[in-house]
Scaffold this motif. Structure first.
Motif, mmCIF file in Angstrom:
data_model
loop_
_atom_site.group_PDB
_atom_site.id
_atom_site.type_symbol
_atom_site.label_atom_id
_atom_site.label_comp_id
_atom_site.label_asym_id
_atom_site.label_seq_id
_atom_site.Cartn_x
_atom_site.Cartn_y
_atom_site.Cartn_z
ATOM 1 N N THR B 307 -4.579 -5.837 7.074
ATOM 2 C CA THR B 307 -5.843 -5.468 7.800
ATOM 3 C C THR B 307 -5.850 -4.214 8.369
ATOM 4 O O THR B 307 -6.830 -3.556 8.330
ATOM 5 C CB THR B 307 -6.525 -6.519 8.477
ATOM 6 O OG1 THR B 307 -6.080 -7.922 7.667
ATOM 7 C CG2 THR B 307 -7.746 -6.718 8.700
ATOM 8 N N GLU B 308 -4.791 -4.330 9.265
ATOM 9 C CA GLU B 308 -4.873 -3.055 10.043
ATOM 10 C C GLU B 308 -4.420 -1.845 9.142
ATOM 11 O O GLU B 308 -4.934 -0.618 9.900
ATOM 12 C CB GLU B 308 -3.523 -3.362 11.441
ATOM 13 C CG GLU B 308 -4.136 -4.171 12.199
ATOM 14 C CD GLU B 308 -3.319 -4.501 13.503
ATOM 15 O OE1 GLU B 308 -2.068 -4.012 13.552
ATOM 16 O OE2 GLU B 308 -3.813 -4.382 14.794
ATOM 17 N N MET B 309 -3.745 -1.910 8.137
ATOM 18 C CA MET B 309 -3.287 -0.702 7.580
ATOM 19 C C MET B 309 -4.657 -0.236 6.902
ATOM 20 O O MET B 309 -4.834 0.873 6.772
ATOM 21 C CB MET B 309 -2.175 -1.110 6.425
ATOM 22 C CG MET B 309 -0.802 -1.284 6.961
ATOM 23 S SD MET B 309 0.029 -1.192 5.646
ATOM 24 C CE MET B 309 0.866 0.428 5.563
ATOM 25 N N MET B 310 -5.425 -1.070 6.376
ATOM 26 C CA MET B 310 -6.611 -0.701 5.624
ATOM 27 C C MET B 310 -7.624 -0.188 6.767
ATOM 28 O O MET B 310 -8.463 0.363 6.490
ATOM 29 C CB MET B 310 -7.427 -1.683 4.972
ATOM 30 C CG MET B 310 -6.440 -2.499 3.636
ATOM 31 S SD MET B 310 -5.711 -1.282 2.653
ATOM 32 C CE MET B 310 -7.253 -0.608 1.892
ATOM 33 N N THR B 324 -4.725 9.488 2.526
ATOM 34 C CA THR B 324 -3.665 8.924 3.404
ATOM 35 C C THR B 324 -2.824 7.846 2.537
ATOM 36 O O THR B 324 -1.638 7.877 2.390
ATOM 37 C CB THR B 324 -4.208 7.985 4.575
ATOM 38 O OG1 THR B 324 -5.160 8.973 5.317
ATOM 39 C CG2 THR B 324 -3.349 7.659 5.331
ATOM 40 N N ILE B 325 -3.518 7.009 1.778
ATOM 41 C CA ILE B 325 -2.814 6.084 0.783
ATOM 42 C C ILE B 325 -1.997 6.880 -0.070
ATOM 43 O O ILE B 325 -0.751 6.607 -0.369
ATOM 44 C CB ILE B 325 -3.706 5.330 -0.352
ATOM 45 C CG1 ILE B 325 -4.635 4.405 1.067
ATOM 46 C CG2 ILE B 325 -3.113 4.537 -1.000
ATOM 47 C CD1 ILE B 325 -5.595 3.557 0.259
ATOM 48 N N ALA B 326 -2.289 8.107 -0.535
ATOM 49 C CA ALA B 326 -1.797 8.951 -1.378
ATOM 50 C C ALA B 326 -0.430 9.651 -0.835
ATOM 51 O O ALA B 326 0.569 9.818 -1.737
ATOM 52 C CB ALA B 326 -2.573 9.955 -2.322
ATOM 53 N N GLU B 327 -0.781 10.226 0.475
ATOM 54 C CA GLU B 327 0.348 11.057 0.888
ATOM 55 C C GLU B 327 1.203 10.425 2.019
ATOM 56 O O GLU B 327 2.358 10.925 2.308
ATOM 57 C CB GLU B 327 -0.542 12.108 1.349
ATOM 58 C CG GLU B 327 -0.918 12.870 0.390
ATOM 59 C CD GLU B 327 -1.938 14.143 1.013
ATOM 60 O OE1 GLU B 327 -2.014 14.260 2.287
ATOM 61 O OE2 GLU B 327 -2.584 14.954 0.221
ATOM 62 N N PRO B 329 3.897 8.392 3.741
ATOM 63 C CA PRO B 329 5.009 7.487 3.299
ATOM 64 C C PRO B 329 4.744 5.891 3.508
ATOM 65 O O PRO B 329 5.296 5.042 2.812
ATOM 66 C CB PRO B 329 6.270 7.962 3.738
ATOM 67 C CG PRO B 329 5.799 9.088 4.885
ATOM 68 C CD PRO B 329 4.257 9.231 4.613
ATOM 69 N N ASN B 330 4.045 5.558 4.554
ATOM 70 C CA ASN B 330 3.956 4.082 5.142
ATOM 71 C C ASN B 330 3.009 3.393 4.053
ATOM 72 O O ASN B 330 3.056 2.233 4.112
ATOM 73 C CB ASN B 330 3.097 3.985 6.362
ATOM 74 C CG ASN B 330 4.080 4.487 7.511
ATOM 75 O OD1 ASN B 330 5.373 4.395 7.420
ATOM 76 N ND2 ASN B 330 3.628 4.740 8.600
ATOM 77 N N TYR B 331 2.279 4.052 3.080
ATOM 78 C CA TYR B 331 1.453 3.520 2.143
ATOM 79 C C TYR B 331 2.092 3.650 0.762
ATOM 80 O O TYR B 331 1.417 3.197 -0.159
ATOM 81 C CB TYR B 331 -0.064 4.220 2.204
ATOM 82 C CG TYR B 331 -0.682 3.840 3.484
ATOM 83 C CD1 TYR B 331 -1.573 2.979 3.419
ATOM 84 C CD2 TYR B 331 -0.620 4.600 4.558
ATOM 85 C CE1 TYR B 331 -2.509 2.623 4.716
ATOM 86 C CE2 TYR B 331 -1.248 4.258 5.708
ATOM 87 C CZ TYR B 331 -2.341 3.257 5.470
ATOM 88 O OH TYR B 331 -2.911 3.128 6.866
ATOM 89 N N ASP B 332 3.265 4.122 0.680
ATOM 90 C CA ASP B 332 4.048 4.190 -0.478
ATOM 91 C C ASP B 332 4.039 2.880 -1.263
ATOM 92 O O ASP B 332 3.882 2.747 -2.684
ATOM 93 C CB ASP B 332 5.308 4.559 -0.509
ATOM 94 C CG ASP B 332 5.339 5.988 -0.338
ATOM 95 O OD1 ASP B 332 4.550 6.701 -0.396
ATOM 96 O OD2 ASP B 332 6.527 6.808 -0.017
ATOM 97 N N GLU B 392 8.421 -4.025 2.365
ATOM 98 C CA GLU B 392 7.870 -2.500 2.400
ATOM 99 C C GLU B 392 6.532 -2.170 3.282
ATOM 100 O O GLU B 392 6.484 -1.087 3.796
ATOM 101 C CB GLU B 392 7.315 -2.115 0.808
ATOM 102 C CG GLU B 392 8.784 -2.374 -0.158
ATOM 103 C CD GLU B 392 8.256 -2.389 -1.466
ATOM 104 O OE1 GLU B 392 8.037 -1.474 -2.053
ATOM 105 O OE2 GLU B 392 7.775 -3.578 -1.833
ATOM 106 N N ILE B 393 5.810 -3.082 3.260
ATOM 107 C CA ILE B 393 4.341 -3.094 4.334
ATOM 108 C C ILE B 393 5.037 -2.626 5.700
ATOM 109 O O ILE B 393 4.106 -1.989 6.211
ATOM 110 C CB ILE B 393 3.672 -4.218 3.795
ATOM 111 C CG1 ILE B 393 3.244 -4.735 2.568
ATOM 112 C CG2 ILE B 393 2.391 -4.090 5.188
ATOM 113 C CD1 ILE B 393 2.430 -5.868 2.229
ATOM 114 N N ALA B 394 5.931 -3.345 6.182
ATOM 115 C CA ALA B 394 6.389 -3.430 7.528
ATOM 116 C C ALA B 394 7.484 -2.312 7.609
ATOM 117 O O ALA B 394 7.867 -1.979 8.832
ATOM 118 C CB ALA B 394 6.984 -4.695 7.777
ATOM 119 N N ASN B 395 7.617 -1.498 6.522
ATOM 120 C CA ASN B 395 8.450 -0.282 6.633
ATOM 121 C C ASN B 395 10.016 -0.669 6.957
ATOM 122 O O ASN B 395 10.493 0.037 7.950
ATOM 123 C CB ASN B 395 7.964 0.647 7.681
ATOM 124 C CG ASN B 395 7.945 2.135 7.023
ATOM 125 O OD1 ASN B 395 8.691 2.281 6.113
ATOM 126 N ND2 ASN B 395 7.364 3.071 7.958
#
Lengths: 94, 594
Positions: B307-310, B324-327, B329-332, B392-395
């Motif tokens: 939720t916080e990422m969105m 942001t989603i495309a570029e 790296p946290n959203y890879d 991956e979500i939590a990096n």
């Protein structure tokens, strides 16, 4: 004590006493089992809503963590107590 | 090292370990094949049973089920653990005393009826086969996602590994492999959870972090989460929304179903003594609880992170942008999972942002209209990817992702092996030895057990590759059958001398048929779409959903067995003696050799 190799088993007074001791222990354990899960975790949750635990209430804690911990205690208590009862009634394994 | 090599390394090393154990633990007799020679220590057996029980559903799906529903899905946590109390108190020690190899064998002997044994075998086969399809699918998905190979080859490799240790090692090989698999799966599950709990709450124990403070805001974590999700129009996380009666019945059905699943029960035949069977059930639950106490924390924390990422500026600010989603790296991870078809988003209103909210909520209509939103733009978020995507979500570092891949495979493979063992013993011991060729020698029975295991693996692979469209629904069926037919029959066999052959068969059939019909009425006849007459939102009886019917089926079984038994001939004396002998631990060693 009866002969260990005796495969034919006749019901003695001792066996009846052993079995009812076991049944009493099972019923007690299952009452607690139902109380923490169906009781505290679901049905009685509104009554426990006044008791706060980390951002939610006691009922939520019982539903997500508490009941599992109590289940563990019940099983180990039953195993420990039954082994005692086995010995008291002389029906333990060799 | 790139991610692919890391994944390959972890999965490859774990598979090499399983094969090594298979070579070490080869079964030489039927007793070793069916019951590991009854020489397994209760703690070892507990660990193996935990791996056997925790399937792809526990490892991959459960945290997701809780994350997207919240409190109402606590049923899975209580149901799948509470069943062990029933197992430890009502079944395991007595069945160990009985001292035979299969669940159906007890039902056949106690109710002196080969019909009863056959009904039990059919329930066992249907429950186990539907269950194994799900595991095979899980193996295929894990391979496809982490090793980027075709599901076909993934399944084939998985099947060969299971073949190696299950066909040659039998229960002995499976038990020791499951111990290794438990270690792999529990490490894989808890390490990411510990990292995430530290990030969010500063507490290294996820189960405590769940009730701790959110590090970013200083609010309690659950309160923070409740605020976020209600802002977006979703149900409050910690509140109760569904029907209370159905929730209780569903929990009870999962408990009875768990206690009645044959591949779990048969694990308790492997310990040396009756008292070990009691302890072993406790140890099993200890090892299961390590994962089950962590799962609700994983669910809640992942929901918060997503939720916080969105909504990086908070739920009242601007949503995350497509750029942001495309570029970033946290959203890879979003692009990686989009490729699998299990995650998707779409900028419906073309504002360059992805708004994630509950578009079915009345309260959100006003804000959506004012801001020009045209519906939820995170269009697909399959809840099964939650645990796998979590690192991956939590990096988290790459090796954690490799570990999770190996853990998911361990969970699916260990359960598949246990189920295949239950299937092969039902075929070779109950059908062949018990019915068709009773004079079979031990060595030919062992060969028959291996051949039927190999055949079961082939069937499982074929069904795993071409899963029937109803695979997800059939899990409800497996639990329903175990709850409505197997559990009551076993329990009455031990606790009542009065239930006779006719009563038991009538009870099992009544429980079985009513449960099947109730599931078919709601899910479609034989799961064919659009043949259902009711839906789970508007069920036939009150608020009872088809997934909660197992407990009702069990009650029908108990009632019917009692009524029919009291109207028919009393049980013979030798059966009463058998029940007496099952009830006392004394002489358990005697019953082993037969």
């Amino acid at each position: 004590m009866t002969d260990q190799t005796d495969r034919v088993h006749s019901v003695t007074k001792e066996d009846t006493a052993y079995w009812s001791a076991n049944l009493r222990l099972i019923i007690l354990s299952l009452v607690i089992w139902a109380l923490v899960s169906f009781g505290f975790g679901i049905l009685l949750r509104p009554m426990l809503s006044g008791i706060e635990i980390g951002g939610s209430d006691l009922g939520f804690w019982f539903a997500q963590q508490g009941s599992i911990l109590v289940f563990l205690v019940i099983i180990f208590f039953y195993a420990w107590r039954m082994n005692q009862i086995d010995r008291q009634h002389g029906v333990e394994e060799d | 090292m790139d991610q692919f090599t890391l994944n390959l390394l972890f999965v490859g090393a774990s598979f090499a370990l399983y094969i090594g154990i298979a070579i070490w633990a080869r079964a030489g007799s039927t007793s070793e094949f069916y019951a590991a020679g009854r020489g397994v220590h209760p703690v070892t057996n507990g660990m193996a049973t935990a791996a056997d029980w925790m399937s792809a559903a526990s490892f991959i799906s459960m945290a997701g089920l809780i994350a997207f529903t919240g409190y109402d899905n606590s049923s899975f946590l209580m149901g799948w653990t509470g069943g062990y109390v029933l197992l430890a108190l009502l079944l395991a020690p007595y069945l160990r005393k009985f001292g035979k190899f299969t669940v159906s064998e007890f039902i056949g002997d106690r109710f002196y009826s080969s019909t009863a044994r056959m009904v039990a075998v059919i329930c066992l086969l249907v429950a186990s086969i539907t269950y194994v399809i799900g595991q095979m699918q899980g193996v295929g998905i894990a391979f496809g996602r982490f090793l980027e190979i075709d599901a076909f080859w993934g399944l084939l490799i998985g099947a060969c590994v299971v073949f190696a240790y299950a066909v040659f090692g039998g229960m002995k090989g499976v038990t020791y492999t499951q111990v290794a698999q438990y270690c792999v799966l529990i490490t894989a599950y808890t390490i990411p959870a510990i990292f995430i709990s530290l990030q969010l709450t500063g507490n290294p124990v996820p189960a405590l972090g769940l009730f701790g403070e959110h590090a970013g805001s200083g609010e309690p974590l659950l309160q923070k989460l409740d605020g976020l999700v209600t802002d977006l129009g979703f149900n409050e996380y910690t509140a109760h929304h569904g029907d209370t009666f159905n929730m209780m019945l569903f929990t009870l059905s999962l408990m009875i179903g768990t206690a009645g699943l044959p591949h779990v029960i048969m694990r308790f035949f492997t310990v040396p003594r009756v008292s070990d069977a009691r302890w072993s059930a406790g140890w099993t639950l200890v090892f299961i609880a390590l994962l089950y106490l962590t799962a609700p924390a994983v669910g809640a924390m992942a929901r918060l992170n997503i939720t916080e990422m969105m909504w990086p500026d908070g739920t009242q600010g601007e949503a995350v942008s497509v750029q942001t989603i495309a570029e970033d790296p946290n959203y890879d991870w979003m692009a990686t999972w989009q490729k699998t078809g299990l995650l998707d988003w779409e900028d419906k209103n073309g504002d360059g942002k992805i708004q994630y909210y509950n578009d079915a909520s009345e309260e959100m209509q006003e804000r959506a209209e004012a801001a020009g939103w045209e519906g939820n733009e995170l269009t697909n978020f399959n809840r099964d990817i939650l645990v796998l995507a979590n690192p991956e979500i939590a990096n988290l570092p790459g090796w954690v992702i490799g570990l999770v891949a190996a853990g998911g495979l361990a969970a699916a493979l260990s359960t598949a092996a246990g189920l295949l063992l239950a299937i092969s013993s039902a075929v070779s011991h109950d059908l062949l030895k018990g019915q068709l060729t009773p004079n079979m020698s031990e060595s030919s029975e062992l060969l028959a057990a291996r051949i039927s295991m190999a055949a079961a693996i082939v069937v499982a692979v074929i069904l795993g590759l071409n899963p029937p469209g109803f695979a997800a629904q059939t899990v409800a069926l497996a639990f329903g059958l175990a709850a409505a037919s197997i559990f009551p029959a076993l329990m009455m066999g031990i606790f009542s001398k009065r239930i006779n052959n006719t009563g038991a068969v009538a009870g099992m059939l009544a429980g079985l048929i009513t449960t099947l019909v109730y599931i078919f009425l709601h899910k479609g006849w034989f799961f064919i779409p659009d043949t259902n007459m009711f839906t789970d939102d508007n069920p036939l009886l009150g608020t009872i959903k088809s997934t909660s019917f197992g407990a009702v089926g069990a009650a029908i079984n108990f009632g019917m067995a009692y009524i029919v038994s009291s109207m028919t001939k009393e049980t013979p004396q030798e059966i009463k003696d058998l029940v007496e002998s099952v009830r006392t631990p004394r002489g358990a060693g005697m019953a082993v050799d037969h």
